[in-house]
Design an enzyme around this catalytic site. Structure first.
Site, short mmCIF file in Angstrom:
data_model
loop_
_atom_site.label_atom_id
_atom_site.label_comp_id
_atom_site.label_asym_id
_atom_site.label_seq_id
_atom_site.Cartn_x
_atom_site.Cartn_y
_atom_site.Cartn_z
N HIS A 102 0.84 -1.21 0.00
CA HIS A 102 0.00 0.00 0.00
C HIS A 102 0.86 1.25 0.00
O HIS A 102 2.00 1.23 0.45
CB HIS A 102 -0.94 0.01 1.21
CG HIS A 102 -0.25 -0.21 2.53
ND1 HIS A 102 0.05 -1.46 3.00
CD2 HIS A 102 0.20 0.66 3.46
CE1 HIS A 102 0.66 -1.36 4.17
NE2 HIS A 102 0.78 -0.07 4.47
N HIS A 104 0.84 5.18 1.32
CA HIS A 104 0.22 6.19 2.17
C HIS A 104 0.31 7.54 1.46
O HIS A 104 1.36 7.89 0.92
CB HIS A 104 0.99 6.34 3.49
CG HIS A 104 0.96 5.15 4.39
ND1 HIS A 104 0.07 5.02 5.42
CD2 HIS A 104 1.74 4.03 4.43
CE1 HIS A 104 0.30 3.87 6.07
NE2 HIS A 104 1.31 3.26 5.48
P1 5GP Z 1 1.60 0.11 7.51
O1 5GP Z 1 2.10 0.31 8.90
O2 5GP Z 1 1.39 -1.36 7.20
O3 5GP Z 1 2.41 0.82 6.47
O4 5GP Z 1 0.18 0.83 7.45
C1 5GP Z 1 -1.03 0.18 7.61
C2 5GP Z 1 -2.10 1.24 7.71
O5 5GP Z 1 -3.36 0.62 7.54
C3 5GP Z 1 -2.14 1.97 9.05
O6 5GP Z 1 -1.98 3.36 8.83
C4 5GP Z 1 -3.53 1.63 9.61
O7 5GP Z 1 -4.13 2.71 10.28
C5 5GP Z 1 -4.30 1.24 8.36
N1 5GP Z 1 -5.35 0.27 8.59
C6 5GP Z 1 -5.22 -0.93 9.21
N2 5GP Z 1 -6.39 -1.58 9.25
C7 5GP Z 1 -7.30 -0.78 8.62
C8 5GP Z 1 -8.70 -0.92 8.32
O8 5GP Z 1 -9.36 -1.92 8.67
N3 5GP Z 1 -9.28 0.09 7.65
C9 5GP Z 1 -8.59 1.20 7.26
N4 5GP Z 1 -9.27 2.15 6.59
N5 5GP Z 1 -7.27 1.37 7.51
C10 5GP Z 1 -6.64 0.38 8.19
#
Ligand code: 5GP
Ligand code: ZN
Length: 144
Positions: A102, A104
């Protein structure tokens, strides 16, 4: 079926888990992060399940990233941000918590208090040339 059944972002992209959708086409899905670093913080994901950017075919990366300028302009305009970070974590050591690749999109303003440790170091004499040589060799091995 593209999705991994127990993957939260596969389930969001397929609509099985609700989200606040911002954009969708045949290959990508963009939605509001549930725990935003700033209002308007978006996540942009491929509908197909890949863990890492390194796993993605180049055309899939292009199909996703071509939307980033427009999504970024929309978010910045909507929340009145002055800047924007595009952040993309690969691997747990890099802070990736959800194992579906993903991007951001994080709107920024000068006084938002966000920041990150950018502990810049330096190379010992000759070490940079050695690293360059190793990366060039690896690039040859991994060329398509
Ligand atoms: P990472 O740390 O893997 O780069 O970011 C994962 C992101 O996914 C985090 O910012 C977290 O808030 C978001 N996230 C995790 N679970 C969900 C969800 O069920 N719905 C949404 N909209 N965001 C999520
Ligand atoms: Zn997935």
């Amino acid at each position: 079926m593209n999705g991994a059944t127990n993957c939260v972002f596969c389930n969001i992209a397929s609509g099985q888990i609700p989200s606040l959708k911002i954009f969708e086409d045949e290959t990508i899905f963009a939605f509001l992060d549930i725990s935003p670093l700033a209002e308007g913080h978006l996540l942009v994901v491929p509908k197909k399940h890949y863990v890492s950017l390194a796993d993605m075919p180049e055309d899939q990366v292009a199909a996703l990233t071509r939307h980033l300028p427009r999504l970024m302009r929309a978010v910045m305009g909507a929340v009145g941000a002055e800047g924007c970070n595009i952040l993309q974590n690969n691997g747990r050591s890099a802070g990736q918590e959800v194992q579906h690749v993903h991007w951001h999109v994080i709107p920024r303003s000068a006084d938002d208090g966000l920041g990150y440790r950018w502990n810049a170091s330096s190379y010992a004499e000759g070490r940079d040339e050695k690293v360059q040589k190793d990366v060039l060799a690896a690039l040859t091995v991994h060329a398509h």
